[in-house]
Design an enzyme around this catalytic site. Structure first.
Site, PDB file in Angstrom:
ATOM      1  CB  THR A 181      -1.322  -0.010   1.341  1.00  0.00           C
ATOM      2  OG1 THR A 181      -0.139   0.101   2.390  1.00  0.00           O
ATOM      3  CG2 THR A 181      -1.625  -1.137   1.631  1.00  0.00           C
ATOM      4  CD  GLU A 326      -4.895  -2.409   2.065  1.00  0.00           C
ATOM      5  OE1 GLU A 326      -5.599  -1.799   0.786  1.00  0.00           O
ATOM      6  OE2 GLU A 326      -4.508  -1.920   2.951  1.00  0.00           O
ATOM      7  CE  LYS A 435     -17.626  12.084  17.083  1.00  0.00           C
ATOM      8  NZ  LYS A 435     -17.554  10.154  17.564  1.00  0.00           N
ATOM      9  CD1 TRP A 440     -17.734  11.886  13.086  1.00  0.00           C
ATOM     10  CD2 TRP A 440     -18.645  10.612  12.179  1.00  0.00           C
ATOM     11  NE1 TRP A 440     -17.720  10.881  13.728  1.00  0.00           N
ATOM     12  CE2 TRP A 440     -17.938   9.809  13.272  1.00  0.00           C
ATOM     13  CE3 TRP A 440     -19.745   8.837  11.145  1.00  0.00           C
ATOM     14  CZ2 TRP A 440     -17.554   8.172  13.508  1.00  0.00           C
ATOM     15  CZ3 TRP A 440     -19.180   7.748  11.691  1.00  0.00           C
ATOM     16  CH2 TRP A 440     -18.100   7.709  12.674  1.00  0.00           C
TER      17      TRP A 440
END
Lengths: 541, 541
Positions: A181, A326, A435, A440
């Site tokens: 990654t 992944e 936040k 959110w």
């Protein structure tokens, strides 16, 4: 039923037997190479034979450090088919990360594009496991290099056996590929692909409801082959006998336009940055894009404005996909269901710009902090994925594995909503969520809205610390070069106020020349957060 | 990569989560049942719960004796998802064969269409393993029956649990389904399908280059669900969210025409006999077939005249496939390659009427008696197949297994040629080939040529013993009822002489009312050979 194994060599054999006349078209530093799958298969077998001669054994890692061309494609098939592991190395990583991953993987041999030699030369002292270097070269002779031992790929291939036979006892759960990654923090994490995961993912790419990749397609791989196997297209293309167009080293948007026009490309895939860039190029130069049936887009959120521009100006639909290193990478595809065809045009664009539903073979659930499965279209939660092409571990990283894989699910770190159709919409990365006062705010939603503004080319929204609200959003804006509008903070506030609740609106807008990006073209918000960590809110708003 | 198993329950879960609104349309003895995949999933889970209650355990065989309807579809998913084995029983077998296979499989429970009860009642004394009978019924009450214990399916389902949870530890290599071949000699042979073989075969049906089965399709399953899982379409359709149309008991050609028109069917599959019959029906009655994008055809050779008629009159292309019970069944599909689009119309028809190339996942080779692999387009050899949905054995039949499966390949008993494109063309069954003077004559080639004659409805060619040439071909002809031409032997000889070498021409033509057929509609040439074994060659030719 027969215990036949799903292995990559069988993909090559199908192309050899049934698509011998079909072509691979590869742009190189000196021109364009065209050859048939018959030639491709011979060279691939020859490559396997010389790698074997150089000491590559079952399970050994062989690294590639290269752009998208026919030689890289040969490596894609020769290395796994002989039972070794294709480790595709991201050419844009820092030398520290390069050293780390080549040593972590213990690559035995490196295959390197000639143009990228200086990078490897600069770190060669720190690569104790590498036993030989092979240079993908378009020239008759290699330049002087201090790599040792070093081989000219083409000359080495001449010594190979075009009838080389692959082992007949490969098991589908053996490792076949490897990709790290592109970490924004810490060291990159390695993901091992198996023969089984690659073959199943390849089959999925041929489904009518995903990419519908077919023998009749001419597929141009814009996604780098060092990045999650170019999203799996090279493997699937060989299997299905699809004509492949490889844009070679250092391609630019003109190259892409030219290749689409001259090679009559029907499908291509890449991150939004590519399609935004091509759109700009199309404003300057004209190309015949009429052969293109679909553009596959993923890697980060797809701005609706891009969807609209391609659809309205060029009648090219996007296939929006979602995934990551992944997940091999395709985990979802956004396609209209048949009963949604009656939606109006804007609703359709909205729908397609979501990430879609899991492709056959993959399961997804989105859970909130209480572990409840979400599907009300509003509440945000983390995306969990499982399936036969989803990783169950990071290579040599038990701790990071334990953080990411729990109860058989991969915790992606992506935050999404799920509507009543089961469609997921990624609203942020866990770490990018803002936040504010316990609620959110999606930075991605704000960015997409801003990028739909005609005067804006790029926009990134990050959170900055705030005494009262804990965190508040701040937007970074790159103005469009083609637009004459000289947009102001106040105008942008008014613009966003039409779409969002007041408390979502950024506390400031900062105009910059460029959004910092990762090696694969994603916004590097960490950099922005670092640069602006001591930022004090502007008084003007 | 995750060790996620390819199991049938995951197909159902995808339909439940993402295609809850899509429909299953099922013709019953009393009307048409329409319900959603949401309803389907609930009833399927309820069925699994009641079967569990009746004592069905992991690995147990549960037999179905039914036409194509929604209840049969529920059994398709409930039985394997709970870890039991779906044994679909051919309703057209002789009672001797029925007794044999129900006992050979040791079916614990039988699910029976009400209309088929008398058949099972007539053999009930000889079914020691069956513990319970469940009747698929459209009526409020069951008729009087001497089966014991016997349950009304709908009433039983009312006692079931719609939220029943399937075991989470199913392995992909566990048996999931079972089908017996329709033997022409000896007892039928059982083939066990696994979860893995069914899931992989299902994925293959969605590939752009095979059936391209999609969410947007409305698929009508004409192939009986007791015959190789209706070629796998019910499984794939649920997975992809495809609308399904099930034509129910005793359907006729009018039913098919009506359903295509009213339900806007886009794809359907069946043996040539069906499409020949529908074509006759279309000569009498008019139906709107404009929704049909493809007819999938296989099971026996596809006469070019049928291809032509559907293409020219209705603009419906055929997808020609090849396979058998032992191959799940789809092993090859005949599709034009992109560079063959330039062929002229007749060449294209010829090409599509061949059996095609192996689908992704399957390998095929055709070998002559010396074991050499053929690809010259002329020499005939036996077709060998291998892959993850090809059987490696016959159930409880080690000897027949040893005859058919050697060195990891299934010897199909089919004789084919292979051209330079890798396309196979089945020319005969091993046992139907005619060996005249040491040379092979293809009975199938002669039959196809004859059936292309406007005055002929069906033709079968068999070998009869011959003193000088060992074997010689004799043709059996069913005259067309719609044609006025009263064709003669001499005319047919002249007709064939235009296409074949003289020594291929049949020594006689015998006009009969009907070609005897197997329970799945294939020509039963064994019966002809038996009836005509003492036949003496006519003097007239």
């Amino acid at each position: 039923m027969m215990d036949t194994q799903l292995t990559i060599d069988t993909l090559l054999v199908r192309a050899e037997n049934y698509f011998a006349k079909k072509q691979v078209i590869s742009k190189t530093s000196t021109g364009v190479t065209r050859y048939t799958y018959a030639d491709f298969a011979k060279r691939t077998r020859a490559l396997a034979s010389v790698l074997e001669h150089l000491g590559v054994e079952r399970g050994d890692k062989v690294g590639t450090f290269a752009w998208n061309d026919h030689r890289h494609l040969e490596a894609y098939f020769a290395i796994p088919s002989m039972g070794a592991v294709l480790h595709t190395i991201n050419i844009r990583l820092s030398t520290d990360h390069l050293k780390y991953i080549i040593n972590d993987a213990q690559d035995k041999i490196l295959l390197i594009d000639q143009g990228l030699l200086p990078i490897i030369e600069s770190i060669k002292e720190d690569l104790p496991h590498v036993k030989a270097y092979i240079v993908f070269s378009d020239e008759e002779h290699l330049p002087t290099t201090n790599l040792q031992p070093v081989y000219h790929y083409e000359k080495l291939l001449e010594t190979g056996n075009e009838q080389h036979v692959f082992p007949d006892n490969l098991k589908e759960n053996e490792p076949a590929g490897m990709c790290y990654t592109s970490a924004t923090t810490g060291n990159p994490k390695g993901v091992l692909y198996t023969h089984r995961s690659i073959v199943l993912h390849s089959m999925m790419l041929g489904l009518a409801d995903t990419m519908s990749l077919s023998e009749s397609d001419i597929a141009m791989h814009v996604v780098p082959m060092f990045h999650v196997n170019a999203w799996g297209f090279p493997f699937a293309s060989v299997w299905f006998g699809t004509t492949q167009v490889l844009p070679g080293p250092n391609f630019n948007f003109k190259t892409l336009g030219d290749l689409i026009e001259t090679e009559r490309v029907t499908i291509t895939a890449g991150v939004p940055t590519i399609w935004i860039g091509l759109l700009n190029e199309l404003n300057t130069n004209t190309y015949d894009l009429s052969s293109l049936r679909s553009i596959v887009c993923g890697g980060s959120a797809l701005p609706k404005g891009i969807l609209r521009a391609y659809k309205e100006k060029y009648n090219i639909p996007f296939i929006h996909a979602y995934g990551m290193t992944e997940t091999s990478p395709v985990a979802t595809v956004s396609r209209l269901k048949s009963y949604q065809e009656g939606l109006d045009y804007e609703e359709k664009l909205d729908f397609i710009s979501k990430q879609g539903i899991p492709v056959p073979g993959i399961e997804i659930k989105v859970i909130n902090e209480q572990g409840e499965v979400l599907n009300n279209g509003k509440e945000m939660g983390e995306v969990l994925v499982r399936g036969p092409w989803i990783t169950d571990s990071y290579y040599n990283q038990p701790e990071k594995t334990a953080e990411a894989v729990k109860d058989g699910w991969l915790y992606t770190g992506d935050i999404a909503t799920v509507d009543s159709e089961g469609t997921i919409k990624i609203v942020d990365r866990t770490k990018d969520l803002i936040k504010s006062g316990g609620e959110w705010i999606s930075s991605v939603d704000l960015e997409n809205a801003l990028m739909a503004h005609e005067a804006i080319s790029e926009a990134a929204v990050i959170s900055v610390p705030h005494e009262k609200w804990q965190e508040r959003p701040v937007a970074f804006i790159v103005k469009s070069k083609t637009s004459n509008a000289n947009v102001t903070k106040e105008e942008l506030l008014d613009f966003l106020a039409l779409q969002f609740a007041k408390w979502w609106l950024p506390d400031d807008f900062i105009f910059i020349d460029e959004i910092p990006k990762t090696s694969v073209g994603k916004f590097l918000k960490m950099k922005l957060r670092e640069d602006y960590k001591s930022y004090t809110m502007s008084e003007s708003l």
